[in-house]
Every structure is written in structure tokens, then in C-alpha cells.
Design an enzyme around this catalytic site. Structure first.
Site, mmCIF file in Angstrom:
data_model
loop_
_atom_site.group_PDB
_atom_site.id
_atom_site.type_symbol
_atom_site.label_atom_id
_atom_site.label_comp_id
_atom_site.label_asym_id
_atom_site.label_seq_id
_atom_site.Cartn_x
_atom_site.Cartn_y
_atom_site.Cartn_z
ATOM 1 N N GLY A 156 0.790 -1.225 0.000
ATOM 2 C CA GLY A 156 0.000 0.000 0.000
ATOM 3 C C GLY A 156 0.821 1.273 0.000
ATOM 4 C CB SER A 157 -0.200 4.517 1.402
ATOM 5 O OG SER A 157 0.413 5.701 1.826
ATOM 6 C CB SER A 158 4.850 6.227 0.402
ATOM 7 O OG SER A 158 4.048 7.388 0.293
#
Lengths: 148, 429
Positions: free
Chosen positions: A71-73
């Protein structure tokens, strides 16, 4: 002698230190990768991702055993925040190395290992007692509610 | 242990000051966790340095409770608070928490806005560029092929690696903030040639010829290959910046794609052999009519009510080309009184939109052009929102799950029709 039998772990696996230190506690195991931002509520240490098998459960105070991050950073930022809220896991064991999980473990500052000689997802079940000695590269496992 | 050059040893010894020392200490711990052998020099960093909500500052009250405390203790993961000098690298701030002028429409409090303003002054004061966007490549930071970068924001990372041929891992807040001071990032992953080769093949058998189609193909691809590197070939038509932007954002959301190859289109994929770094390997996927329909249905599986009360465009942040198209579709029409239309972009692009008269067209129609953030980042939607219409597969993936609302996926034109009628009338085109 009796004490020896009790304290001896059922399973021992070896791996590589990601973050040093020694920690022990009850395992929480998932075969699914974990999203940080949008997947974990850092105020509770709770998995919130739709359809995740751990949805609604908190990893606070547990040894988290999982395949890796996705997923997201914002992964590291969310796990880092659980350190502030007191909802961090006690230690982590994972298989797939990524920048997300590496940075997250470093700033979480809990004993963490990877690169195992035997898959922790197969050796450890939720509820097992796990001791991580990341400096020595050893994970000791007491099955099914046994305690050292 | 990661190998250090003399210059890096000097930074770790404190020769360049306490903040750089703390930055290098964190980067060394990070490199060792990864198993990286050494560092690369980087002078292109994009992150969210030092910005924090009020409660995080209050958590560090004993350390001063200010930007300096948060940057030291959270961003650099330091045990002590140090003075934070001007950044050494070319450093950019990505998206933030609210629109700098329309924050009240987003439901933000005076206190939150004051905190936002204070953080932004600190960011600018530390020599960090206030881009405030998830699309830095549309707002003043365009890397070049082969440039080592340290970027956050999954949609920007995948664009940088795949479309530009720049080199960045999906970095986090702490690693980017440290790299802004130390000009270093671990030489691991996408910085290395061997890591950038394709792993799975995707054959595209239906025409993919709009951002709507590219978005669906991206969502399919990410779901198929997860975080591996796909090589796509086939009927992929007329590549453009906005099409890549929507494809990559979708693939990074349904999976964790940080780089993709498109044969004859992206710079490291002139043929199959180059893209795979040898012979074709991995799994072989096909994107045909059935797969396209399945993706469409999956993206629309969380919509049941056709009464749309919110339309959000601009994920990733709209380009000027997309704002012009939205203005053209809206001109002479009005947003329904039962619906809101918010369009998100960067401040740089908004300035261009104002010059072109688009902001006025949108305003006259009852739409709002906002900057800095989006509804997922800020968790801000119009009051009472229950059903959203979106032209971004990424936003459909995140927003309904995060806010507990329904969502529809469609073309930009379908979304704007929904904004004007308050009704969803989308169908697989």
C-alpha cells in the site's frame, strides 16, 4: 528436569536481524500483507482494511507475524505513530523485504527479524508464545498457550 | 553493515552538524535493515517533512512541541532534539491536509488551519519547496532518466520509475526527511539495474484509449501482479501523461506496483528482451473483454444508491488538460443543489487554470477548485456525503472504505453529468 521441559521451546527458527533487541509475547499471525496508511488505525493499533482477515483486531502488545507490507508510502509513518500512542507491537517477524516495512520497523524500534530458515507463517500460530532474540538471530516458539 | 564513504563517515561523526548526523544515523539503520551495501547520492527528494497535526506536537511538548521537536524526534527518529537547518538537497513537500483558502468548506477548524499555516511557514523557511501535490512532476519537479530520487507517494513513485525512467523506491516520511539533509538514500531496489526488470507479462487484447480505460487496466494489472513488475503489450493506445498517471495510481492501489513496462512505450522496454532482462518469465495474464467487465464491476461493487451527493475529481491531482476538459463539460451548466463537485489540483496548476479562465467557469457552475489535498488525505467531504462518483480507480479503492460511503467509478463526463443531475447514470462504455 521438569523445569527444563517446560522452558524448552517447541520450535526454534533462525533468521536475520532487522532491528536488534530481545522481546517476547503472544503471537498474532496473518498470511495477508498489511497496509499502513488506510489499513491501520494508529490510535488503536487496529487493522481496518476492508476484507483483511485481522480486520477489527489490534496488534498492540503482540508479536506480529506477517508476510510483509503493502500500500501507501505512509506505512512507516502510521506504524511510527503507534509508538506514540502506545499501540505498537512488541516485535515483528516478516518474510518479504520492502522499503516500506524496513523503514517502518526501524522507526518503530521493536525487535524485528526476516530471512528465516523456516517460514514463521507455517511455524507460528496466533496465541503461541514467541521470544525474538534479534541480536542472536533466533526465534523461540512455545505452541498452543505453553509458556516458558 | 552498509559501507560508508569518507564523506558519509564524516556526516555520521557530526562534521556537518547535529541534524545531518541524526539523519545519517537513521539512514544507516534503514540501510542495514534493508541489507543495502552502500548509499547513492540523491538531490531530488519529495516527502512530507515535519508537517504534523496538533496532537503530535503536543506529544512532544517536553521537547518544545514545535516543528523542530517533530522534525528531530519523529522525522529523524532522534533521541534528542537538534536544530534543523535549511535542507541540503532539492526538497519538495508533497500533498498536505487542507486547502489554504477553502479550508472552511472542508470542515477544518481555526485551530487546525493555524497549525497548517505554522507548518507551512516552517517548511518554506527550511528551503523546502511548497509544491503541496501528489503530482510533483506537474508542479516543478520533473526528474530525468536515471536520476536517483527519494520520493514518497505511491502514484508519483510509479510514474517516476516507469514513465520517466528516474529511480526511486517507495520511500517513507522519515527516510525522505533524512535524505533532504544528508543527500543519501540506500542503494537498494529500484536504484539498481537488476531490480528494474519485468517479472510478469500482461497481454492487452481490448482497446485501451482513455484515462477511464487506462485506469481500469491499471487496477486489473495491480490486482494480478501485486507488487511485482508487469510488462504490458498489445492494444494500449496513445500514451499521454494523464493516462500514465491514472494507470499507475490504480496499479499502485489494487496491488503495490512501483514500476511497470509497456512495450514500445516506456523508456526501459523497447522490446520484450530488454523489459525482462533476458527471456520472458513469470506469469502470463490476459486483459480482454471479460477481464475488463470484471474490473468495471469490481470498481462499482460498492455503489447501490444512484442518488449521488458528491463528485470528486483530481486523483491524482488534475493536470491543466483535465481541468480544461472538466470546464468544457461544465460550461453553461449548474451543479445540482443536491450535489457537490470538488476538483483537486496543485497550486501551480491552479494558477494556470485561473489564467485560462477555467476557475471562473467552474465557480459559475457551482464547482470548487481546491489545492494541496484530496478527500482521502484530508478525510474531508461535503457534510452529509453518502454516495460519491469518481473518475479515479485509486480513489474508488480508498475513499469509500475510509469514510464508510458508497462510490461509483465512471468517465469524467459521467461524473460531471452526475454532479449536474444528482443521479448516477454510468455504464460500461
Amino acid at each position: 528436569m521438569g523445569t527444563d521441559t517446560l522452558t524448552k521451546p517447541d520450535v526454534v527458527i533462525r533468521g536475520r536481524k532487522v532491528v536488534g533487541g530481545v522481546s517476547e509475547g503472544e503471537a498474532m499471525v496473518t498470511s495477508q500483507t498489511i497496509s499502513g496508511w488506510g489499513g491501520v488505525n494508529p490510535m488503536k493499533g487496529e487493522i481496518i482494511e476492508s476484507h483483511h482477515e485481522l480486520r477489527g483486531q489490534s496488534f498492540a502488545g503482540k508479536i506480529l507475524v506477517f508476510p510483509g507490507a503493502k500500500g501507501s508510502s505512509g506505512w512507516s509513518g502510521v506504524f511510527h505513530t503507534t509508538r506514540l500512542t502506545g499501540k505498537a507491537p512488541l516485535g515483528m517477524l516478516f518474510n518479504i523485504m520492502t522499503t516500506k516495512v524496513a523503514l517502518g520497523c526501524v522507526v518503530l524500534r521493536v525487535p524485528t527479524m526476516t530471512d528465516f530458515d523456516s517460514d514463521p507463517l507455517e511455524q507460528i500460530e496466533t496465541g503461541d508464545w514467541v521470544r525474538i532474540d534479534a541480536d542472536e538471530g533466533v526465534v523461540s516458539i512455545w505452541k498452543g498457550g505453553r509458556r516458558p | 553493515m552498509v559501507k560508508l564513504t569518507d564523506a558519509e563517515k564524516a556526516m555520521l561523526d557530526g562534521t556537518e552538524g547535529a541534524a545531518v548526523q541524526k539523519a545519517m544515523d537513521l539512514l544507516v539503520r534503514y540501510a542495514d535493515a534493508l541489507g543495502a551495501e552502500d548509499f547513492v547520492y540523491t538531490n531530488n527528494i519529495a516527502g512530507v517533512p515535519g508537517s504534523s497535526p496538533k496532537w503530535v506536537k503536543e506529544y512532544y511538548a517536553a521537547d518544545g512541541g514545535d516543528y523542530r521537536a517533530v522534525f528531530s524526534r519523529f522525522d529523524l527518529d532522534s533521541d534528542e532534539v537538534v536544530d534543523i537547518p535549511r535542507m541540503n538537497a532539492f526538497s519538495c513537500h508533497l500533498q498536505g491536509g487542507m486547502d489554504p483558502t477553502l479550508w472552511q468548506d472542508q470542515g477544518m477548524t481555526e485551530e487546525a488551519f493555524a497549525n497548517f499555516t505554522s507548518d507551512e511557514q516552517e517548511v518554506a523557511g527550511h528551503g523546502i519547496q511548497v509544491l503541496k501535490t501528489c503530482t510533483p512532476y506537474l508542479a516543478g519537479n520533473v526528474p530525468v532518466m536515471g536520476e536517483h530520487c527519494a520520493w514518497m507517494e505511491s502514484s508519483a513513485v510509479v510514474f517516476n520509475n516507469s514513465v520517466i525512467g528516474g529511480r526511486t523506491n517507495c520511500e517513507g516520511r522519515e527516510s525522505t526527511s533524512a535524505a533532504m539533509l544528508a543527500n543519501r538514500i540506500p542503494n537498494w531496489g529500484f536504484h539498481r539495474d537488476e531490480f528494474r526488470k519485468g517479472q510478469h507479462l500482461v497481454d492487452v487484447d481490448v482497446p485501451v484509449d482513455s484515462i477511464y480505460e487506462w485506469g481500469m487496466l491499471g487496477y486489473f494489472t495491480g490486482d494480478a501482479v501485486q507488487d511485482a513488475i508487469p510488462v504490458l503489450r498489445g492494444d494500449i493506445q496513445q500514451p499521454s501523461l494523464i493516462r500514465h498517471k491514472h494507470f499507475g495510481a490504480a496499479a499502485a492501489s489494487s496491488g503495490g506496483v512501483e514500476m511497470y513496462h509497456m512495450l514500445g512505450i516506456t523508456p526501459e522496454a523497447k522490446d520484450l528482451e530488454t523489459a525482462f532482462g533476458g527471456k520472458v518469465r513469470g506469469d502470463h495474464y490476459r486483459y480482454g473483454a471479460d477481464e475488463r467487465r470484471a474490473v468495471y464491476e469490481r470498481l462499482n461493487s460498492i455503489g447501490s444508491s444512484t442518488d449521488v451527493d458528491y463528485v470528486m475529481l483530481g486523483c491524482p491531482h488534475y493536470s491543466i488538460e483535465q481541468i480544461a476538459e472538466a470546464a468544457r463539460l461544465l460550461e453553461g451548466r449548474k451543479v445540482s443543489p443536491n450535489c457537490n463537485l470538488w476538483i483537486f489540483t496543485s497550486r501551480a496548476v491552479k494558477t494556470t487554470a485561473e489564467a485560462g479562465g477555467y476557475t471562473e467557469i467552474l465557480r459559475a457552475a457551482g464547482a470548487k477548485l481546491m489545492t494541496d489535498t484530496c478527500s482521502a488525505i484530508s478525510q474531508a467531504v461535503p457534510p452529509g456525503t453518502r454516495v460519491a462518483a469518481l473518475d479515479s480507480a485509486k480513489q474508488v479503492h480508498y475513499l469509500p472504505a475510509m469514510l464508510g460511503i458508497e462510490g461509483w467509478y465512471g468517465t469524467t463526463a459521467e461524473c460531471i453529468d452526475a454532479a449536474c443531475t444528482g443521479k448516477w447514470d454510468g455504464r460500461l462504455q
